[in-house]
Write an enzyme that holds these catalytic residues in place. Structure first.
Site, short mmCIF file in Angstrom:
data_model
loop_
_atom_site.label_atom_id
_atom_site.label_comp_id
_atom_site.label_asym_id
_atom_site.label_seq_id
_atom_site.Cartn_x
_atom_site.Cartn_y
_atom_site.Cartn_z
N ASP A 66 -1.92 5.95 -6.22
CA ASP A 66 -2.18 5.09 -5.07
C ASP A 66 -2.28 3.64 -5.53
O ASP A 66 -3.10 3.32 -6.40
CB ASP A 66 -3.50 5.54 -4.42
CG ASP A 66 -3.89 4.66 -3.24
OD1 ASP A 66 -3.01 4.03 -2.65
OD2 ASP A 66 -5.09 4.60 -2.92
N ASP A 80 0.81 -1.21 0.00
CA ASP A 80 0.00 0.00 0.00
C ASP A 80 0.85 1.27 0.00
O ASP A 80 1.49 1.60 1.00
CB ASP A 80 -0.91 -0.01 1.24
CG ASP A 80 -1.98 1.07 1.17
OD1 ASP A 80 -2.10 1.73 0.12
OD2 ASP A 80 -2.70 1.25 2.16
#
Lengths: 419, 31
Positions: A328, A126
């Site tokens: 992201d 992440d």
């Protein structure tokens, strides 16, 4: 899968469906494999997470979770900028007001080693969050089921707790959005995600093994004693954000905050996560990273234009730049300002008008039924960044396939211009 | 914010250089 023509991709429809067999691993060009990890899709045949295979979510469920993550990002930025009205609106959409970080449902996983002797742990990959944490024995309050054995600090000779008075403990404020707690002089972290998933536990130091040759002592991580939520069979999260507690920051002395990754073309193939600049290709084109006010952990970027089928959309750069932009790894579908999305959708639909449309899929409103075709032609889409960088989106990144009779444009719009 | 998601990053090599504050892209990065 596709043969590129001038302004469009020609795709064999049968190749849109993912394989049920894991294909051979990807390797970055010229790679010094010493610092490279495999990146795997959590729900694909390359994943070793049995819990995930037994409970693979539908595409509609994945997109709902993706929307939760996006609302969480907007909510976090709005909160940090003091936009109270926006927060009230998000609260009405059942989002917790206190969103320390993002929903932990990212789709890609990597395996690292922790402790002495080393224990392998599969973590969610992440770039949108900062601290790395894993579930820890004795799971004082709660642990969910994971594939790997749960990490046991008492079985490691290199584990130590972080004291409450340390600077590292204080840094948890910015890394998690929550103030640390203190238990018997040991620093206690807490991180809550946008979907109410959370991890609470001891903040600790341990030996981190990225590969057999790349080992870091005293890596700061969360040793979770109370972990609940949508983490599937993963053992925790690998935080690749920009905060000083993130993995790239903690390994900056060796890798100079440089890392790269490639996300695989399908769930049945693998990508990589590589640290450092050894073996980086000269053909990499660079644009500028920026910082989003109120979202300093995110990787900010500037998108100045888009093209569909080789023609630039008539969207002013100020519209694309209005709310800023981030990249992201945990968000599935790219979200555009409403005006930009409308222009993209109009151009895409116009060039796809020979194909019958299908019903929408969750947030995706431009879907097609390809069941009567053996090949289809879709327009190429490119993003243009600052410093003259054009990034053509791979054909696999333009479409989101639920079934051959429901293949959707894999972009969506934000609800507000200011998001 | 505009959010550049992972579906659109497939097969690209994405390079983060936090020291120089640069972000790089290379097509065909997985092969």
């Amino acid at each position: 899968y596709a043969t590129a023509e001038a302004e469009s991709h020609t795709i064999h429809v049968a190749s849109l469906l993912p394989s049920s067999v894991c294909t051979h691993p990807a390797t970055p060009k010229g790679l010094d494999k010493k610092s490279s990890l495999q990146v795997i899709h959590k729900h694909g045949p390359c994943s070793q997470l049995p819990e995930e295979k037994a409970n693979i979510p539908t595409h509609a469920q994945i997109l709902v979770l993706d929307e939760v993550r996006v609302k969480s990002i907007h909510s976090k930025l709005a909160k940090n900028l003091g936009y109270v009205n926006v927060m009230k609106k998000d609260a009405a959409a059942n989002l917790p007001a206190k969103d320390g970080s993002l929903v932990g449902s990212g789709n890609y996983i990597v395996t690292i080693g922790l402790g002495t002797p080393k224990k392998n742990l599969t973590l969610i990959f992440d770039t949108g969050s900062d601290i790395t944490w894993t579930q820890c024995q004795p799971c004082l309050r709660s642990c969910y089921k994971q594939q790997d054995p749960i990490f046991s600090p008492s079985s490691s000779s290199t584990y130590s707790n972080v004291s409450c008075s340390s600077a590292a403990c204080t840094s948890l404020n910015s890394a998690t959005g929550n103030s640390p707690d203190c238990s018997s002089s040991t620093c206690v972290y807490g991180i809550q995600y946008g979907d109410s998933s959370f991890s609470i536990g001891f903040f600790a130091k341990e030996k981190l093994t990225l590969t057999s040759n790349v080992v870091f002592d005293n890596f700061l991580f969360g040793c979770g004693q109370n972990n609940q939520g949508l983490f599937g069979g993963a053992a925790g999260l690998l935080g690749l954000g920009r905060n000083k507690l993130s993995l790239p920051s903690q390994t900056a002395i060796k890798f100079k905050k440089i890392f790269s990754y490639c996300l695989p073309s399908s769930p049945s193939s693998t990508g990589f996560l590589k640290f450092g600049n050894d073996g980086l290709s000269k053909s990499v084109k660079f644009t500028t990273l920026s910082t989003i006010p109120g979202g300093e952990s995110f990787y900010g970027i500037t998108i100045i234009a888009m093209s569909v089928g080789g023609k630039k959309l008539s969207i002013s750069a100020s519209i694309l730049a209005a709310g800023g932009a981030i990249i992201d790894s945990g968000t599935v579908i790219t979200r555009l300002p409403p005006t930009a999305y409308s222009a993209l959708r109009f151009a895409f639909r116009k060039q796809m008008n020979q194909y019958p449309m299908a019903k929408p899929l969750s947030i995706l409103d431009t879907c097609y039924d390809f069941s009567k075709y053996s090949t289809v032609s879709i327009p190429k889409i490119s993003l243009f960044f600052e410093k003259g960088v054009e990034v053509p989106i791979d054909a696999r990144g333009i479409l989101y396939v639920n079934s051959i009779s429901q293949v959707c444009l894999a972009f969506a719009g934000n609800n507000n211009h200011s998001d | 914010v505009l959010i550049y998601g992972n579906t659109q990053q497939k097969t690209l090599e994405v390079v983060y250089d936090g020291t120089r504050r640069m972000l790089g892209f290379r097509t065909g990065g997985c092969t």
